[in-house]
Motif scaffolding. Structure first.
Motif, PDB file in Angstrom:
ATOM      1  N   VAL A  28      14.922  19.853 -23.252  1.00 47.17           N
ATOM      2  CA  VAL A  28      14.078  18.848 -23.897  1.00 47.17           C
ATOM      3  C   VAL A  28      14.034  19.185 -25.379  1.00 47.17           C
ATOM      4  O   VAL A  28      13.689  20.311 -25.756  1.00 47.17           O
ATOM      5  CB  VAL A  28      12.646  18.847 -23.335  1.00 47.17           C
ATOM      6  CG1 VAL A  28      11.789  17.830 -24.085  1.00 47.17           C
ATOM      7  CG2 VAL A  28      12.638  18.552 -21.859  1.00 47.17           C
ATOM      8  N   LYS A  29      14.387  18.233 -26.198  1.00 45.06           N
ATOM      9  CA  LYS A  29      14.278  18.395 -27.642  1.00 45.06           C
ATOM     10  C   LYS A  29      13.234  17.402 -28.131  1.00 45.06           C
ATOM     11  O   LYS A  29      13.440  16.186 -28.057  1.00 45.06           O
ATOM     12  CB  LYS A  29      15.629  18.140 -28.318  1.00 45.06           C
ATOM     13  CG  LYS A  29      15.675  18.522 -29.778  1.00 45.06           C
ATOM     14  CD  LYS A  29      17.099  18.396 -30.301  1.00 45.06           C
ATOM     15  CE  LYS A  29      17.205  18.903 -31.735  1.00 45.06           C
ATOM     16  NZ  LYS A  29      18.600  18.793 -32.230  1.00 45.06           N
ATOM     17  N   ALA A  30      12.087  17.900 -28.560  1.00 39.97           N
ATOM     18  CA  ALA A  30      10.955  17.041 -28.902  1.00 39.97           C
ATOM     19  C   ALA A  30      10.588  17.183 -30.373  1.00 39.97           C
ATOM     20  O   ALA A  30      10.659  18.273 -30.950  1.00 39.97           O
ATOM     21  CB  ALA A  30       9.748  17.392 -28.035  1.00 39.97           C
ATOM     22  N   THR A  31      10.205  16.066 -30.961  1.00 33.13           N
ATOM     23  CA  THR A  31       9.637  16.038 -32.302  1.00 33.13           C
ATOM     24  C   THR A  31       8.251  15.416 -32.195  1.00 33.13           C
ATOM     25  O   THR A  31       8.115  14.283 -31.722  1.00 33.13           O
ATOM     26  CB  THR A  31      10.509  15.222 -33.270  1.00 33.13           C
ATOM     27  OG1 THR A  31      11.819  15.786 -33.308  1.00 33.13           O
ATOM     28  CG2 THR A  31       9.907  15.230 -34.665  1.00 33.13           C
ATOM     29  N   VAL A  32       7.225  16.147 -32.613  1.00 38.33           N
ATOM     30  CA  VAL A  32       5.837  15.718 -32.448  1.00 38.33           C
ATOM     31  C   VAL A  32       5.259  15.349 -33.812  1.00 38.33           C
ATOM     32  O   VAL A  32       5.336  16.128 -34.768  1.00 38.33           O
ATOM     33  CB  VAL A  32       4.995  16.834 -31.789  1.00 38.33           C
ATOM     34  CG1 VAL A  32       3.566  16.365 -31.571  1.00 38.33           C
ATOM     35  CG2 VAL A  32       5.623  17.252 -30.470  1.00 38.33           C
ATOM     36  N   THR A  33       4.683  14.150 -33.885  1.00 34.39           N
ATOM     37  CA  THR A  33       4.098  13.661 -35.139  1.00 34.39           C
ATOM     38  C   THR A  33       2.715  13.072 -34.886  1.00 34.39           C
ATOM     39  O   THR A  33       2.309  12.836 -33.750  1.00 34.39           O
ATOM     40  CB  THR A  33       4.993  12.576 -35.769  1.00 34.39           C
ATOM     41  OG1 THR A  33       5.135  11.492 -34.833  1.00 34.39           O
ATOM     42  CG2 THR A  33       6.361  13.124 -36.130  1.00 34.39           C
ATOM     43  N   ASN A  34       2.004  12.812 -35.983  1.00 37.57           N
ATOM     44  CA  ASN A  34       0.737  12.091 -35.959  1.00 37.57           C
ATOM     45  C   ASN A  34       1.046  10.594 -35.915  1.00 37.57           C
ATOM     46  O   ASN A  34       1.786  10.082 -36.764  1.00 37.57           O
ATOM     47  CB  ASN A  34      -0.070  12.451 -37.213  1.00 37.57           C
ATOM     48  CG  ASN A  34      -1.425  11.772 -37.262  1.00 37.57           C
ATOM     49  OD1 ASN A  34      -1.567  10.570 -37.024  1.00 37.57           O
ATOM     50  ND2 ASN A  34      -2.452  12.551 -37.610  1.00 37.57           N
ATOM     51  N   SER A  35       0.508   9.894 -34.919  1.00 37.43           N
ATOM     52  CA  SER A  35       0.844   8.476 -34.751  1.00 37.43           C
ATOM     53  C   SER A  35       0.386   7.622 -35.921  1.00 37.43           C
ATOM     54  O   SER A  35       0.954   6.555 -36.176  1.00 37.43           O
ATOM     55  CB  SER A  35       0.232   7.941 -33.454  1.00 37.43           C
ATOM     56  OG  SER A  35      -1.186   7.954 -33.524  1.00 37.43           O
ATOM     57  N   ILE A  53      24.385  18.474 -19.257  1.00 40.61           N
ATOM     58  CA  ILE A  53      23.904  18.891 -20.577  1.00 40.61           C
ATOM     59  C   ILE A  53      24.127  17.817 -21.626  1.00 40.61           C
ATOM     60  O   ILE A  53      23.376  17.700 -22.577  1.00 40.61           O
ATOM     61  CB  ILE A  53      24.583  20.215 -20.996  1.00 40.61           C
ATOM     62  CG1 ILE A  53      23.939  20.805 -22.250  1.00 40.61           C
ATOM     63  CG2 ILE A  53      26.063  20.008 -21.208  1.00 40.61           C
ATOM     64  CD1 ILE A  53      22.532  21.225 -22.063  1.00 40.61           C
ATOM     65  N   TYR A  54      25.161  16.977 -21.455  1.00 39.15           N
ATOM     66  CA  TYR A  54      25.402  15.962 -22.472  1.00 39.15           C
ATOM     67  C   TYR A  54      24.388  14.832 -22.394  1.00 39.15           C
ATOM     68  O   TYR A  54      24.419  13.896 -23.178  1.00 39.15           O
ATOM     69  CB  TYR A  54      26.823  15.399 -22.348  1.00 39.15           C
ATOM     70  CG  TYR A  54      27.191  14.861 -20.982  1.00 39.15           C
ATOM     71  CD1 TYR A  54      28.053  15.579 -20.155  1.00 39.15           C
ATOM     72  CD2 TYR A  54      26.703  13.650 -20.533  1.00 39.15           C
ATOM     73  CE1 TYR A  54      28.394  15.100 -18.907  1.00 39.15           C
ATOM     74  CE2 TYR A  54      27.043  13.159 -19.286  1.00 39.15           C
ATOM     75  CZ  TYR A  54      27.889  13.885 -18.478  1.00 39.15           C
ATOM     76  OH  TYR A  54      28.216  13.401 -17.245  1.00 39.15           O
ATOM     77  N   ASN A  55      23.469  14.892 -21.442  1.00 38.79           N
ATOM     78  CA  ASN A  55      22.440  13.868 -21.312  1.00 38.79           C
ATOM     79  C   ASN A  55      21.070  14.523 -21.322  1.00 38.79           C
ATOM     80  O   ASN A  55      20.320  14.454 -20.354  1.00 38.79           O
ATOM     81  CB  ASN A  55      22.646  13.079 -20.009  1.00 38.79           C
ATOM     82  CG  ASN A  55      21.746  11.865 -19.928  1.00 38.79           C
ATOM     83  OD1 ASN A  55      21.259  11.385 -20.940  1.00 38.79           O
ATOM     84  ND2 ASN A  55      21.509  11.385 -18.727  1.00 38.79           N
ATOM     85  N   PRO A  56      20.702  15.191 -22.421  1.00 34.20           N
ATOM     86  CA  PRO A  56      19.417  15.886 -22.481  1.00 34.20           C
ATOM     87  C   PRO A  56      18.269  14.907 -22.720  1.00 34.20           C
ATOM     88  O   PRO A  56      18.484  13.712 -22.929  1.00 34.20           O
ATOM     89  CB  PRO A  56      19.588  16.812 -23.678  1.00 34.20           C
ATOM     90  CG  PRO A  56      20.516  16.054 -24.579  1.00 34.20           C
ATOM     91  CD  PRO A  56      21.475  15.338 -23.654  1.00 34.20           C
ATOM     92  N   TYR A  57      17.058  15.431 -22.684  1.00 35.64           N
ATOM     93  CA  TYR A  57      15.874  14.643 -23.028  1.00 35.64           C
ATOM     94  C   TYR A  57      15.572  14.850 -24.504  1.00 35.64           C
ATOM     95  O   TYR A  57      15.309  15.974 -24.943  1.00 35.64           O
ATOM     96  CB  TYR A  57      14.669  15.094 -22.195  1.00 35.64           C
ATOM     97  CG  TYR A  57      14.811  14.873 -20.716  1.00 35.64           C
ATOM     98  CD1 TYR A  57      14.499  13.644 -20.150  1.00 35.64           C
ATOM     99  CD2 TYR A  57      15.240  15.903 -19.881  1.00 35.64           C
ATOM    100  CE1 TYR A  57      14.622  13.438 -18.781  1.00 35.64           C
ATOM    101  CE2 TYR A  57      15.369  15.705 -18.514  1.00 35.64           C
ATOM    102  CZ  TYR A  57      15.059  14.474 -17.970  1.00 35.64           C
ATOM    103  OH  TYR A  57      15.175  14.272 -16.622  1.00 35.64           O
ATOM    104  N   GLU A  58      15.610  13.788 -25.267  1.00 41.78           N
ATOM    105  CA  GLU A  58      15.254  13.860 -26.680  1.00 41.78           C
ATOM    106  C   GLU A  58      14.065  12.936 -26.894  1.00 41.78           C
ATOM    107  O   GLU A  58      14.171  11.718 -26.739  1.00 41.78           O
ATOM    108  CB  GLU A  58      16.445  13.479 -27.556  1.00 41.78           C
ATOM    109  CG  GLU A  58      17.613  14.457 -27.394  1.00 41.78           C
ATOM    110  CD  GLU A  58      18.717  14.243 -28.407  1.00 41.78           C
ATOM    111  OE1 GLU A  58      18.573  13.325 -29.245  1.00 41.78           O
ATOM    112  OE2 GLU A  58      19.712  14.983 -28.368  1.00 41.78           O
ATOM    113  N   LEU A  59      12.930  13.525 -27.229  1.00 46.38           N
ATOM    114  CA  LEU A  59      11.664  12.800 -27.262  1.00 46.38           C
ATOM    115  C   LEU A  59      11.088  12.743 -28.672  1.00 46.38           C
ATOM    116  O   LEU A  59      11.082  13.745 -29.393  1.00 46.38           O
ATOM    117  CB  LEU A  59      10.641  13.478 -26.334  1.00 46.38           C
ATOM    118  CG  LEU A  59      11.058  13.695 -24.874  1.00 46.38           C
ATOM    119  CD1 LEU A  59       9.956  14.441 -24.135  1.00 46.38           C
ATOM    120  CD2 LEU A  59      11.365  12.371 -24.201  1.00 46.38           C
ATOM    121  N   GLU A  60      10.620  11.574 -29.041  1.00 46.99           N
ATOM    122  CA  GLU A  60       9.809  11.394 -30.248  1.00 46.99           C
ATOM    123  C   GLU A  60       8.381  11.157 -29.767  1.00 46.99           C
ATOM    124  O   GLU A  60       8.070  10.109 -29.201  1.00 46.99           O
ATOM    125  CB  GLU A  60      10.311  10.200 -31.065  1.00 46.99           C
ATOM    126  CG  GLU A  60      11.756  10.308 -31.531  1.00 46.99           C
ATOM    127  CD  GLU A  60      11.922  11.297 -32.669  1.00 46.99           C
ATOM    128  OE1 GLU A  60      10.905  11.566 -33.364  1.00 46.99           O
ATOM    129  OE2 GLU A  60      13.043  11.815 -32.856  1.00 46.99           O
TER     130      GLU A  60
END
Length: 647
Positions: A444-451, A518-525
């Motif tokens: 999981v590759k996540a980027t967390v921000t303030n909405s 692996i070529y289909n990971p979870y990438e979350l914003e």
């Protein structure tokens, strides 16, 4: 071997045998005593040998044999010289000539060793057996020969049943005219770090790190990691799953603790910080080297000759306890990996696969093809290592194989090898035979921000294996850019939650019971919503029995998170809302969703949340967040929602 090669251990370990000459200085002469001239030539040959002037030593020894072809010492001496030169064919030639002169048992053993070194396992087995038959051996000596014979039998079987192995040398953008070895790959397979031994005329050999990025045209030109490289040597590196920690080995440095120590560098804002010694109890006054960090960052595996081991170099691991207030990593006391892994010989080159279920290493003692072979062991319950399995021929050969790294999907292996005795070390890759593929992993590759502001948020991330009842799970934190990469071994399901004080928390579920590539990971914003009246958060990790409002045990991590949120915000009033998909009658779905919301409220009250702060409602299938035409969409629609009513 030059000092630079001792850092990684790749080039510094070789098989050493007792030279025949040392064992035979008992006046082993031909029938006639040698003339004084021959004695002088033989003494000159030995002096040349002691100065490593091998060609002159050979010339003098052959001169002796021209005058006396049955001069045994000269034959054995030539065999010793060619052994030192790693010229097995000529070593075998002179040993066979010596055997025609004398039936001394030790010659047969040396012939077995030399034939084994050329992968002539069947003939080596014959000489070992004949040596065993005629030599007067201690029980230890007999066991040593029997172990050599078992290696021969294994090698013969392995060559008769080879594994699928088609190695491809990586391009010259990665490999160089120098020795390139010890590949380590980021979990997204976009960064490849290698150790390179640079040898320039007139200069000391220099061991440094180089990194290659994967681009549209493949691996790009490897560039030096100048922020970490020094005029001293560094090698045998391990890259963390997220590419933000690099562990490596450095030897004989000022301020070091032993001959070789483990160091690490942290990557911040795209730059590597000055490396620091990992310190006690990881490092000691002994040799610690070749680190391998697990994908969850929990354990660091390494090789060491510290006390308490089983043999020469053993494999150990230390649990990482995170960073202390001064920004230094903390460690538990290292533990030896035990008898199933470690032997009286040398175990090196540890590598723990991203799925944390398969452990790979090199050994010169476990039954194999010769030199260092590669082995695999399964890790059971995070603590037990199964009996190792040799990776087979032709992955393993009579030469040394070390420095293995396997991609997270379990399909591709990277390793360093000199594919023959004359070539240098290069980096190769190959598709793993199905019989030795590790359990795959993704991430999981996540980027967390303030909405509201889109600014990055440093948040806490919890990952819980839903197959393990009561598990607290892993706690990670996003960096200053709000980014995080977490590895996910396949074969189970996970709850994933992101929280930060003053925000609603985010939750999700990753179902990896069926392998995900692996070529289909979870990438979350992930945009965290600041707490205020009217906002809602969907909770997908609260589960109920089918057509029932009974809460299932795997809901525990999500419900604990909800209790913590309400405890940290003691004046908030909320509405717990139940939602279903559109399967079945609409009215039945509404009633079921209401009862499920009531069940959640009941749980919260049982954990100390004031009931006056809680309301509940059931909306059935009225407010879908995804299509009901797919199973994934229906899963997302079956959810519990928390709406903030006010303070």
């Amino acid at each position: 071997m030059d000092e630079s090669c001792k850092t990684s251990g790749i080039l510094g370990l070789s098989r050493r045998f007792l030279l025949v000459l040392v064992a035979l200085m008992v006046v082993l002469l031909s029938d006639a005593q040698p003339s004084r001239r021959i004695e002088r030539w033989f003494d000159e040959a030995r002096q040349h040998f002691s100065r490593q002037e091998y060609s002159l030593a050979i010339e003098r020894s052959e001169q002796i044999l021209e005058h006396n072809a049955d001069f045994l010492d000269a034959r054995l001496f030539l065999a010793d010289i060619y052994f030192e030169m790693k010229d097995s064919p000529n070593e075998i030639l002179h040993l066979k000539k010596a055997l025609e002169i004398s039936d001394m048992p030790l010659i047969r053993r040396r012939l077995g060793d030399a034939l084994f070194a050329t992968a002539n396992y069947a003939k080596a087995l014959e000489y070992y057996q004949s040596y065993l038959n005629i030599a007067a051996l201690s029980s230890e000596g007999k066991a040593a020969i029997e172990r050599k014979m078992e290696n021969c039998r294994f090698a013969i079987r392995a060559m008769e049943t080879p594994v699928d192995f088609r190695p491809e040398r990586l391009p010259n953008t990665v490999n160089s005219p120098f020795n390139d070895y010890w590949p380590s790959l980021s979990i997204d397979q976009q960064q490849l770090v290698i150790t390179r031994l640079i040898q320039q005329p007139g200069s000391q050999p220099q061991e440094d790190f180089y990194i290659s990025e994967y681009g549209p045209d493949g691996w790009q030109e490897a560039k030096p990691l100048n922020e970490i490289n020094t005029p001293e040597n560094e090698g045998a590196q391990s890259l963390s799953a997220d590419g933000k920690l690099l562990f490596f080995t450095a030897c004989n440095r000022s301020g070091g603790m032993g001959s070789c120590d483990i160091y690490y560098s942290v990557r911040n804002n795209g730059r590597w910080e000055t490396p620091v010694n990992a310190g006690k109890p990881l490092n000691t006054s002994y040799w610690e080297a070749q680190p391998s960090i697990s994908s969850d960052g929990r354990f660091l595996y390494f090789s060491s000759n510290r006390p308490g081991g089983k043999g020469n170099k053993d494999l150990w691991r230390a649990e990482c306890l995170g960073f202390d207030p001064n920004g230094r990593l903390k460690w538990r006391e290292p533990e030896n990996l035990g008898d199933s892994i470690n032997t009286p010989g040398n175990e090196t080159s540890p590598f723990v696969h991203a799925g944390n279920a398969n452990f790979f290493f090199a050994s010169d003692y476990h039954t194999g093809m010769g030199g260092f072979d590669l082995f695999m062991s399964y890790i059971v319950n995070d603590s037990v290592f199964t009996r190792p399995r040799n990776l087979g021929f032709p992955i393993n050969t009579v030469n040394d194989e070390q420095g293995l790294h396997i991609s997270a999907d379990g399909l591709t292996a990277f390793f360093s090898s000199a594919r023959d005795s004359l070539s240098k070390l290069d980096i190769y890759s190959f598709k793993l035979d199905e019989s030795i593929r590790p359990k795959p992993a993704t991430y999981v590759k996540a980027t967390v921000t303030n909405s509201d502001t889109n600014e990055p948020v440093q948040a806490s991330v919890q990952l819980v294996n839903l197959a393990v009842p009561g598990e607290i799970g892993r706690i990670e934190n996003t960096d200053k850019q709000g980014e995080l990469l977490v590895c996910l071994p396949t074969g189970t399901s996970y709850s994933f939650s992101v929280s930060k004080g003053g925000y609603l928390f985010y939750s999700n579920t990753f179902d990896l019971q069926n392998p995900r590539q692996i070529y289909n990971p979870y990438e979350l914003e992930i945009a965290l919503i600041p707490v205020k009246a009217g906002v809602e958060m969907d909770l997908h990790n609260i589960y109920f029995e089918t057509d029932s409002f009974r809460i299932l045990p795997q809901s525990e991590p999500e419900l604990r998170k909800l209790v913590d949120f309400l405890t940290e915000n003691p004046v908030l009033e909320v509405e717990v809302q139940g939602h279903t998909d559109n399967t079945g009658m609409a009215e039945n779905n509404r009633k079921l969703s209401e009862k499920r919301a009531q069940s959640v409220v009941g749980f919260l009250v049982s954990r100390g949340i004031d009931q006056e702060r809680l309301q509940w409602a059931g909306y059935g299938e009225e407010n879908p967040v995804a299509t009901n035409e797919t199973e994934e969409g229906r899963r997302l629609n079956r959810r519990t929602t928390i709406k903030i009513l006010g303070e």
